[in-house]
Design a protein around this motif. Structure first.
Motif, mmCIF file in Angstrom:
data_model
loop_
_atom_site.group_PDB
_atom_site.id
_atom_site.type_symbol
_atom_site.label_atom_id
_atom_site.label_comp_id
_atom_site.label_asym_id
_atom_site.label_seq_id
_atom_site.Cartn_x
_atom_site.Cartn_y
_atom_site.Cartn_z
ATOM 1 N N ALA A 1 5.165 4.492 -9.455
ATOM 2 C CA ALA A 1 3.912 5.210 -9.724
ATOM 3 C C ALA A 1 3.184 4.572 -10.896
ATOM 4 C CB ALA A 1 4.206 6.676 -10.009
ATOM 5 N N ARG A 2 3.936 4.185 -11.897
ATOM 6 C CA ARG A 2 3.320 3.530 -13.052
ATOM 7 C C ARG A 2 2.711 2.183 -12.652
ATOM 8 N NH1 ARG A 2 7.567 3.278 -16.499
ATOM 9 N NH2 ARG A 2 8.095 1.235 -15.698
ATOM 10 N N GLU A 3 3.408 1.470 -11.797
ATOM 11 C CA GLU A 3 2.880 0.186 -11.344
ATOM 12 C C GLU A 3 1.607 0.374 -10.543
ATOM 13 O OE1 GLU A 3 7.347 -1.688 -11.020
ATOM 14 O OE2 GLU A 3 6.029 -1.853 -9.273
ATOM 15 N N LEU A 4 1.580 1.409 -9.706
ATOM 16 C CA LEU A 4 0.366 1.703 -8.930
ATOM 17 C C LEU A 4 -0.788 2.022 -9.868
ATOM 18 C CD1 LEU A 4 1.785 3.963 -6.058
ATOM 19 C CD2 LEU A 4 0.981 1.609 -5.867
ATOM 20 N N ARG A 5 -0.501 2.868 -10.844
ATOM 21 C CA ARG A 5 -1.541 3.228 -11.813
ATOM 22 C C ARG A 5 -2.039 1.982 -12.548
ATOM 23 N NH1 ARG A 5 -0.461 5.694 -16.748
ATOM 24 N NH2 ARG A 5 1.035 4.011 -17.021
ATOM 25 N N ASP A 6 -1.127 1.166 -12.978
ATOM 26 C CA ASP A 6 -1.509 -0.049 -13.692
ATOM 27 C C ASP A 6 -2.289 -1.012 -12.798
ATOM 28 O OD1 ASP A 6 -0.244 1.013 -15.845
ATOM 29 O OD2 ASP A 6 1.517 -0.296 -15.765
ATOM 30 N N ALA A 7 -2.034 -0.947 -11.490
ATOM 31 C CA ALA A 7 -2.740 -1.828 -10.555
ATOM 32 C C ALA A 7 -4.145 -1.319 -10.250
ATOM 33 C CB ALA A 7 -1.946 -1.962 -9.263
ATOM 34 N N ARG B 1 11.193 -3.053 -2.362
ATOM 35 C CA ARG B 1 10.487 -3.656 -3.499
ATOM 36 C C ARG B 1 10.317 -5.154 -3.303
ATOM 37 N NH1 ARG B 1 12.482 -1.182 -9.243
ATOM 38 N NH2 ARG B 1 11.719 0.914 -8.921
ATOM 39 N N ARG B 2 11.306 -5.757 -2.707
ATOM 40 C CA ARG B 2 11.280 -7.210 -2.556
ATOM 41 C C ARG B 2 10.325 -7.647 -1.449
ATOM 42 N NH1 ARG B 2 14.857 -11.035 -4.423
ATOM 43 N NH2 ARG B 2 15.068 -12.915 -3.180
ATOM 44 N N HIS B 3 10.184 -6.806 -0.428
ATOM 45 C CA HIS B 3 9.444 -7.259 0.753
ATOM 46 C C HIS B 3 8.220 -6.427 1.119
ATOM 47 C CE1 HIS B 3 12.591 -10.120 1.560
ATOM 48 N NE2 HIS B 3 13.489 -9.162 1.529
ATOM 49 N N GLY B 4 8.044 -5.238 0.557
ATOM 50 C CA GLY B 4 6.985 -4.395 1.121
ATOM 51 C C GLY B 4 6.033 -3.712 0.169
ATOM 52 N N ALA B 5 6.089 -3.958 -1.127
ATOM 53 C CA ALA B 5 5.272 -3.183 -2.054
ATOM 54 C C ALA B 5 3.799 -3.615 -2.065
ATOM 55 C CB ALA B 5 5.849 -3.283 -3.458
ATOM 56 N N ALA B 6 3.516 -4.891 -1.987
ATOM 57 C CA ALA B 6 2.147 -5.385 -2.140
ATOM 58 C C ALA B 6 1.172 -4.810 -1.111
ATOM 59 C CB ALA B 6 2.142 -6.910 -2.099
ATOM 60 N N PRO B 7 1.507 -4.746 0.166
ATOM 61 C CA PRO B 7 0.558 -4.185 1.132
ATOM 62 C C PRO B 7 0.201 -2.735 0.828
ATOM 63 C CG PRO B 7 2.329 -5.348 2.251
ATOM 64 C CD PRO B 7 2.709 -5.273 0.826
ATOM 65 N N ALA C 1 -3.986 1.269 -0.838
ATOM 66 C CA ALA C 1 -4.420 2.342 -1.735
ATOM 67 C C ALA C 1 -5.729 1.997 -2.415
ATOM 68 C CB ALA C 1 -3.344 2.603 -2.777
ATOM 69 N N ARG C 2 -5.935 0.727 -2.703
ATOM 70 C CA ARG C 2 -7.183 0.307 -3.347
ATOM 71 C C ARG C 2 -8.365 0.387 -2.384
ATOM 72 N NH1 ARG C 2 -5.579 -5.108 -6.736
ATOM 73 N NH2 ARG C 2 -5.590 -4.173 -8.805
ATOM 74 N N ARG C 3 -8.122 0.107 -1.106
ATOM 75 C CA ARG C 3 -9.227 0.062 -0.144
ATOM 76 C C ARG C 3 -9.844 1.434 0.078
ATOM 77 N NH1 ARG C 3 -6.216 -3.896 2.760
ATOM 78 N NH2 ARG C 3 -5.248 -2.283 4.040
ATOM 79 N N MET D 1 -4.822 9.022 -0.896
ATOM 80 C CA MET D 1 -4.246 10.236 -1.484
ATOM 81 C C MET D 1 -3.546 11.070 -0.405
ATOM 82 S SD MET D 1 -6.033 13.286 -3.641
ATOM 83 C CE MET D 1 -6.741 14.038 -2.195
ATOM 84 N N VAL D 2 -4.198 11.162 0.759
ATOM 85 C CA VAL D 2 -3.591 11.931 1.847
ATOM 86 C C VAL D 2 -2.310 11.254 2.337
ATOM 87 C CG1 VAL D 2 -3.947 12.803 4.188
ATOM 88 C CG2 VAL D 2 -5.817 12.882 2.528
ATOM 89 N N MET D 3 -2.361 9.941 2.374
ATOM 90 C CA MET D 3 -1.210 9.207 2.911
ATOM 91 C C MET D 3 -0.104 8.981 1.876
ATOM 92 S SD MET D 3 -1.805 8.795 6.032
ATOM 93 C CE MET D 3 -0.465 7.690 6.410
ATOM 94 N N ALA D 4 -0.477 9.081 0.601
ATOM 95 C CA ALA D 4 0.478 8.724 -0.453
ATOM 96 C C ALA D 4 1.827 9.437 -0.350
ATOM 97 C CB ALA D 4 -0.147 8.964 -1.826
ATOM 98 N N PRO D 5 1.835 10.771 -0.102
ATOM 99 C CA PRO D 5 3.151 11.423 -0.025
ATOM 100 C C PRO D 5 4.032 10.876 1.088
ATOM 101 C CG PRO D 5 1.407 13.053 -0.246
ATOM 102 C CD PRO D 5 0.741 11.736 0.024
ATOM 103 N N PHE D 6 3.394 10.323 2.124
ATOM 104 C CA PHE D 6 4.184 9.816 3.253
ATOM 105 C C PHE D 6 4.717 8.407 2.992
ATOM 106 C CE2 PHE D 6 1.243 12.930 5.010
ATOM 107 C CZ PHE D 6 2.114 13.768 5.678
ATOM 108 N N MET D 7 4.303 7.829 1.884
ATOM 109 C CA MET D 7 4.775 6.472 1.580
ATOM 110 C C MET D 7 6.285 6.436 1.337
ATOM 111 S SD MET D 7 2.348 4.376 1.909
ATOM 112 C CE MET D 7 1.788 5.399 3.264
#
Lengths: 220, 342
Positions: B130-136, B90-96, B101-103, B109-115
């Motif tokens: 997941a909520r943060e992703l949705r909100d983003a 969370r501290r170092h890797g969430a933003a990328p 996911a936005r791009r 969607m295919v890659m999401a489970p492997f995250m």
């Protein structure tokens, strides 16, 4: 709302904070003590004991940092396994009924070399006898002199529970015994004798048997 | 049992310092008994006295007590290690991950489970993410695929599964493969996570106390939040493991599909942490299909998760999600055991 409510609430908050710290510290100290005293061996394999010690140390740090604040109910739930663990000794652990699990045992992570597979005998476990018989056959083990600790299962057999990960998955390994009058089921014995083949299974022809107390870690 | 299972969820809400709930339920300086604490004392007494009773009760009670303590001891380090790694990520890797996911939503969607491999969070830790992703602004189907699949590709989950099953490929690979497939099927034909507009206002009930951003706070919150659920799950599992009639379990185990359904229900009720449930699955007296169904169901469809999802995505979404995921788990687990890696 009257003015004294704030100090009262403050004292209550302070008490709650102190009790939650105590819960986390007790949990951490319990894990460290279990690992240091060998009591953890009742529940998990030997290789996992340092992990428990490290976890306990981590919890003590959390308590010191005041980083975890379980509510009274959560604290009581967290302490339940510690209370039960304190009250369970080797005799109770050795008496575990595992009738619903049987078989399926193989070489386990963290096991050392099996002396029987190296052509030797001496002090061995029931699991090592079972695995050696499975891998090279009972006939190849005939005449090998061994010493083994086990619980009496019947007048002609002994058994020992074996865990793969933790005692929740423990299941019994049984060995047929000839040439000895075993004590009542549930008692522990040290048997010295020679391995033999009996009806396609490995067996032990006993030369000397003596009663022993329940081992500190009855589940292998 | 329901109240006990719900207790850890209640714990996370803001409570008066005395431990009493704002609604007046709970401990008792009001003079009303705290039935949770009384129940716990009763359970402790039973587990301490029971093993000392003569046969046949004593050995069964000993099995329940030893299984309970063992499961807690084996699972707690994994739970806390998961929280510590989650803090690092969370501290170092969430933003990328959010940017990726936005791009490309389809690829995302295919890659999401492997995250889960890059964001090693347990199932309860995935919910706020997941909520943060949705909100983003991440598409709902991507969020669904992430929420359902990421807990199963978590390296700690994989490692604990390998440890519990001694590296058995059919179970370790099967848990990942079937879990990812279930996540994708659920995301494709199930309900997309509703957008932020449908989100309930109150988010202070996601099972964690976000009282700080430090490592200690994260691990401490995991202990206070998920720890009690783990203890209750171990208690139920230990009791069931030792006390359930052997004949009934044998009857279930002898019918693989029935065993799978029973184990799915068990996984949903137990709500064990996905980083620790493999040890329970390994001790269940059922076949591989039942165990695989148990392993896949827990991180996707437990009661504990259902409560978190309901607060996050709404009741309608949870019901549709559960229906789709349950069907997918049955079909895909059966397919894997029948035709998968042997």
């Amino acid at each position: 709302v009257s003015a004294p409510a704030a100090p009262v609430a403050g004292r209550a908050a302070s008490r709650a904070s102190r009790s939650s710290r105590l819960v986390v510290a007790a949990l951490g100290a319990g894990l460290v003590a279990a690992a240091g005293s060998g009591r953890a061996g009742l529940y998990v394999r030997g290789y996992f004991v340092p992990v428990l010690a490290g976890t306990g140390a981590g919890l003590l740090v959390l308590a010191w940092l005041r980083a975890s604040r379980p509510s009274p109910r959560a604290g009581a739930v967290l302490l339940l396994p510690l209370v039960v663990a304190i009250g369970i000794g080797p005799r109770q652990a050795a008496s575990v009924s595992q009738g619903q699990l049987s078989g399926g045992l193989g070489a386990r992570l963290g096991d050392g070399p099996n002396p029987l597979l190296a052509g030797r005998g001496g002090p061995v476990t029931l699991l090592q006898i079972d695995l050696a018989a499975e891998q090279i056959g009972p006939v190849a083990l005939m005449g090998r002199e061994v010493v083994v600790d086990a619980e009496v299962a019947s007048p002609s057999s002994v058994e020992r529970l074996v865990m793969v990960c933790c005692a929740a998955d423990a299941r019994p390994v049984t060995l047929t015994v000839h040439g000895a009058h075993l004590s009542a089921p549930g008692n522990w014995v040290e048997l010295q004798g020679r391995l033999s083949a009996s009806g396609g299974d490995v067996a032990l022809t006993v030369d000397h048997a003596r009663s022993i107390p329940v081992p500190a870690a009855p589940i292998l | 049992m329901t109240s006990l299972l719900e207790a850890p969820t209640e714990i996370q809400r803001t409570e008066p310092p005395s431990g009493r709930r704002a609604d007046g339920r709970g401990a008792g300086r009001s003079g009303r008994p705290d039935w949770t604490l009384i129940g716990l004392a009763g359970v402790a007494a039973v587990l301490l006295i029971g093993p000392r009773l003569p046969k046949p009760v004593g050995p069964r009670m000993a099995a329940a007590a030893v299984s309970f303590v063992s499961l807690c001891a084996e699972s707690l380090p994994f739970l806390l290690a998961g929280a510590a790694i989650a803090w690092l990520v969370r501290r170092h890797g969430a933003a990328p991950l959010v940017r990726a996911a936005r791009r490309s939503p389809v690829l995302a969607m295919v890659m999401a489970p492997f995250m889960g491999a890059a964001l090693p969070l347990c199932d309860c830790g995935v919910v706020p993410l997941a909520r943060e992703l949705r909100d983003a602004g991440v598409p709902g189907r991507v969020v669904t695929a992430f929420a359902a699949g990421a807990p199963l590709t978590n390296p700690i989950v994989i490692a604990s599964t390998a440890l519990a099953f001694g590296g058995s490929g059919i179970m370790v690979v099967g848990r990942i493969a079937v879990g990812v497939a279930v996540a994708l099927v659920t995301a494709l034909i199930g309900p997309p996570a509703p957008d932020a507009a449908a989100c309930p206002v109150d988010h202070d009930h996601d099972g964690h106390d976000h009282s700080g951003d430090g490592l200690g706070a994260m691990v401490g919150a995991e202990l206070a939040g998920t720890g009690p659920a783990l203890v209750i799950g171990a208690l139920v599992a230990g009791g069931l493991r030792a006390l359930a009639p052997a004949g009934a379990l044998a009857a279930v185990a002898s019918q693989p599909l029935l065993a799978a359904l029973a184990m799915m229900a068990l996984a949903a009720v137990l709500s064990l942490c996905s980083q620790a449930d493999a040890f329970v699955a390994a001790s269940l007296p059922v076949g591989n299909l039942g165990r695989l169904a148990f392993l896949v169901t827990g991180p996707i469809l437990s009661l504990r998760l259902g409560a978190l999802y309901r607060r996050t995505f709404g009741t309608r979404w949870v019901l549709a999600y559960a229906r789709t995921a349950a069907l997918a788990i049955v079909v895909l687990s059966t397919a894997w055991i029948t035709w998968g890696l042997q």
